[in-house]
Design a protein around this motif. Structure first.
Motif, PDB file in Angstrom:
ATOM      1  N   ARG A 302       0.829  -1.209   0.000  1.00 37.67           N
ATOM      2  CA  ARG A 302       0.000   0.000   0.000  1.00 37.67           C
ATOM      3  C   ARG A 302       0.862   1.257   0.000  1.00 37.67           C
ATOM      4  N   GLN A 303       2.149   1.083   0.198  1.00 39.43           N
ATOM      5  CA  GLN A 303       3.100   2.187   0.099  1.00 39.43           C
ATOM      6  C   GLN A 303       3.869   2.069  -1.215  1.00 39.43           C
ATOM      7  N   GLN A 304       4.290   3.208  -1.734  1.00 39.57           N
ATOM      8  CA  GLN A 304       4.994   3.222  -3.009  1.00 39.57           C
ATOM      9  C   GLN A 304       6.332   2.493  -2.878  1.00 39.57           C
ATOM     10  N   PRO A 305       6.566   1.450  -3.702  1.00 45.79           N
ATOM     11  CA  PRO A 305       7.843   0.737  -3.601  1.00 45.79           C
ATOM     12  C   PRO A 305       8.982   1.548  -4.197  1.00 45.79           C
ATOM     13  N   PRO A 306      10.179   1.382  -3.664  1.00 45.78           N
ATOM     14  CA  PRO A 306      11.336   2.081  -4.249  1.00 45.78           C
ATOM     15  C   PRO A 306      11.827   1.354  -5.492  1.00 45.78           C
ATOM     16  N   ASP A 307      12.612   2.064  -6.303  1.00 46.38           N
ATOM     17  CA  ASP A 307      13.292   1.425  -7.426  1.00 46.38           C
ATOM     18  C   ASP A 307      14.535   0.721  -6.898  1.00 46.38           C
ATOM     19  N   VAL A 308      14.546  -0.594  -7.022  1.00 50.59           N
ATOM     20  CA  VAL A 308      15.625  -1.393  -6.470  1.00 50.59           C
ATOM     21  C   VAL A 308      16.529  -1.872  -7.603  1.00 50.59           C
ATOM     22  N   ALA A 309      17.822  -1.726  -7.444  1.00 49.90           N
ATOM     23  CA  ALA A 309      18.785  -2.168  -8.447  1.00 49.90           C
ATOM     24  C   ALA A 309      18.948  -3.686  -8.354  1.00 49.90           C
ATOM     25  N   VAL A 310      18.507  -4.373  -9.399  1.00 44.59           N
ATOM     26  CA  VAL A 310      18.716  -5.815  -9.494  1.00 44.59           C
ATOM     27  C   VAL A 310      20.133  -6.084  -9.987  1.00 44.59           C
ATOM     28  N   THR A 311      20.543  -5.327 -11.004  1.00 46.44           N
ATOM     29  CA  THR A 311      21.924  -5.261 -11.484  1.00 46.44           C
ATOM     30  C   THR A 311      22.199  -3.786 -11.742  1.00 46.44           C
ATOM     31  N   PRO A 312      23.428  -3.401 -12.071  1.00 43.86           N
ATOM     32  CA  PRO A 312      23.689  -1.988 -12.337  1.00 43.86           C
ATOM     33  C   PRO A 312      22.825  -1.398 -13.451  1.00 43.86           C
ATOM     34  N   SER A 313      22.315  -2.227 -14.370  1.00 43.61           N
ATOM     35  CA  SER A 313      21.517  -1.715 -15.489  1.00 43.61           C
ATOM     36  C   SER A 313      20.064  -2.171 -15.442  1.00 43.61           C
ATOM     37  N   HIS A 314      19.645  -2.739 -14.309  1.00 47.57           N
ATOM     38  CA  HIS A 314      18.319  -3.353 -14.230  1.00 47.57           C
ATOM     39  C   HIS A 314      17.674  -2.975 -12.901  1.00 47.57           C
ATOM     40  N   THR A 315      16.492  -2.322 -12.954  1.00 43.37           N
ATOM     41  CA  THR A 315      15.798  -1.926 -11.732  1.00 43.37           C
ATOM     42  C   THR A 315      14.361  -2.426 -11.751  1.00 43.37           C
ATOM     43  N   ALA A 316      13.797  -2.608 -10.552  1.00 45.85           N
ATOM     44  CA  ALA A 316      12.408  -3.013 -10.409  1.00 45.85           C
ATOM     45  C   ALA A 316      11.814  -2.301  -9.206  1.00 45.85           C
ATOM     46  N   ALA A 317      10.588  -1.794  -9.360  1.00 51.95           N
ATOM     47  CA  ALA A 317       9.893  -1.123  -8.263  1.00 51.95           C
ATOM     48  C   ALA A 317       8.972  -2.132  -7.590  1.00 51.95           C
ATOM     49  N   CYS A 318       9.532  -2.893  -6.645  1.00 47.29           N
ATOM     50  CA  CYS A 318       8.773  -3.967  -6.004  1.00 47.29           C
ATOM     51  C   CYS A 318       9.323  -4.219  -4.607  1.00 47.29           C
ATOM     52  N   TRP A 319       8.420  -4.339  -3.626  1.00 45.81           N
ATOM     53  CA  TRP A 319       8.846  -4.590  -2.253  1.00 45.81           C
ATOM     54  C   TRP A 319       9.482  -5.969  -2.094  1.00 45.81           C
ATOM     55  N   LEU A 320       9.186  -6.891  -3.008  1.00 45.66           N
ATOM     56  CA  LEU A 320       9.808  -8.209  -2.934  1.00 45.66           C
ATOM     57  C   LEU A 320      11.326  -8.127  -3.100  1.00 45.66           C
ATOM     58  N   ARG A 321      11.779  -7.064  -3.753  1.00 44.81           N
ATOM     59  CA  ARG A 321      13.215  -6.893  -3.990  1.00 44.81           C
ATOM     60  C   ARG A 321      13.907  -6.155  -2.854  1.00 44.81           C
ATOM     61  N   VAL A 322      13.144  -5.768  -1.835  1.00 46.07           N
ATOM     62  CA  VAL A 322      13.716  -5.104  -0.662  1.00 46.07           C
ATOM     63  C   VAL A 322      13.884  -6.136   0.439  1.00 46.07           C
ATOM     64  N   ASP A 323      15.047  -6.173   1.051  1.00 49.83           N
ATOM     65  CA  ASP A 323      15.278  -7.117   2.139  1.00 49.83           C
ATOM     66  C   ASP A 323      14.191  -6.957   3.212  1.00 49.83           C
ATOM     67  N   GLU A 324      13.707  -8.092   3.718  1.00 47.40           N
ATOM     68  CA  GLU A 324      12.589  -8.058   4.668  1.00 47.40           C
ATOM     69  C   GLU A 324      12.887  -7.180   5.873  1.00 47.40           C
TER      70      GLU A 324
END
Length: 335
Positions: A302-324
């Protein structure tokens, strides 16, 4: 200053910063805002193809229309070589930024010949003088898109769908643009001729150093054609990266859904499509907009997810990619 180099390492020719388009709908005494595009940062680099992928209603076509200045942004900025596009003369801007529309029959005037359609931009943008010079350049444009010069005398209805789209591409090339915006250029065409159009656009990217924006709902074609892929859902970018990274290692559940929906009998399903495909017709305006359709939704979504760097050239805006341990407390429990 105009960029003289092309390729992935070159400076962007066209850039957006926090670009947004909101529509206000009124009816039965109520008003609501449709956020067609929100907070878009995009960079189009000479000699590369950037694909914007998403289903109907994701906002991808609105992005293209804002970039060609058919639609006025609600906020944000578009710059061409660092210059504010909104302050540029429209004719000068369109000389560098051209668009190929989804339906080639609707975008060509049925009462005028193909030669007329190509001659007009040549004259309007000062790329040819009247007479033999125009005729010669019309012939050159047709040959560049692999059409016989005799097509100049034909009307749009006398051409096949693929031939009409090639003529529309030739018209876009008449001003000698540096940016080509292709809004679903193959979706109205027979499957057998789609690859030919993509190959043509790829050749133009390589020979002319064009920066191409490829708008599509087909993530498989983006993998084949694009250098970078931007995935949009309900007006927001949810994932971006190189085309291979996004399609081979999708990091956002929505991207996984798009890939699962593409036919591939050898693929192992990576997301529960039956659950993910069902959900509200309109996305929530706060937090993650995909959460009502996501099989992995949590309270924190329900909160806006941050853009998380999967690799230096790859990002995803998803809470699943944020450490718990780094998520807000509400996100540690499943919804």
């Amino acid at each position: 200053m105009t960029s003289t180099t092309s390729g992935p390492g070159a400076e962007p020719v066209l850039r957006t910063t926090s670009l947004a388009k909101h529509y206000t709908l009124r009816g039965r005494g109520r008003r609501r805002t449709v956020r067609a595009v929100d907070d878009l940062d995009l960079a189009l680099v000479p000699g590369t193809v950037t694909a914007v992928v998403g289903e109907s209603g994701s906002g991808k076509s609105t992005v293209a229309k804002m970039l060609v200045r058919l639609v006025r942004p609600s906020s944000g900025r578009i710059t061409l070589d660092g210059r504010d596009a909104g302050r540029m003369n429209l004719r000068a801007y369109r000389k560098d930024v051209q668009m190929v529309f989804q339906d080639p029959f609707a975008s060509l005037n049925s009462v005028h010949t193909i030669g007329y359609h190509l001659a007009r931009p040549l004259l309007n943008f000062g790329r040819a003088r009247r007479g033999a010079d125009v005729a010669g350049k019309v012939r050159d444009l047709l040959q560049r898109v692999k059409l016989d010069p005799q097509f100049a005398d034909k009307l749009p209805h006398e051409l096949s769908g693929g031939q009409r789209q090639r003529a529309a591409i030739a018209r876009a090339l008449a001003s000698e643009p540096r940016v080509l915006l292709a809004d679903e250029p193959i979706s109205m065409l027979d499957v057998s001729i789609r690859l030919g159009i993509l190959n043509l656009l790829g050749e133009l990217r390589d020979t002319d150093g064009l920066a191409i924006l490829y708008v599509t709902h087909d993530i498989a074609s983006a993998r084949y054609f694009a250098d970078r892929t931007v995935v949009m859902y309900a007006g927001k970018v949810v994932e971006s990266g190189t085309a291979l990274e996004v399609t081979d290692q999708p990091a956002h559940p929505y991207t996984q859904l798009l890939i699962s929906a593409a036919p591939d009998p050898q693929r192992i399903e990576i997301v529960d499509v039956s659950r993910a495909s069902s959900g509200a017709a309109s996305a929530p305006t706060d937090g993650c907009r995909f959460r009502d359709r996501c099989p992995f939704a949590m309270d924190v979504c329900r909160q806006q997810p941050p853009d998380v760097a999967v690799t230096p050239s790859h990002t995803a805006a998803c809470w699943l990619r944020v450490d718990e341990s780094q998520r807000p407390a509400s996100g540690r429990e499943a919804a």
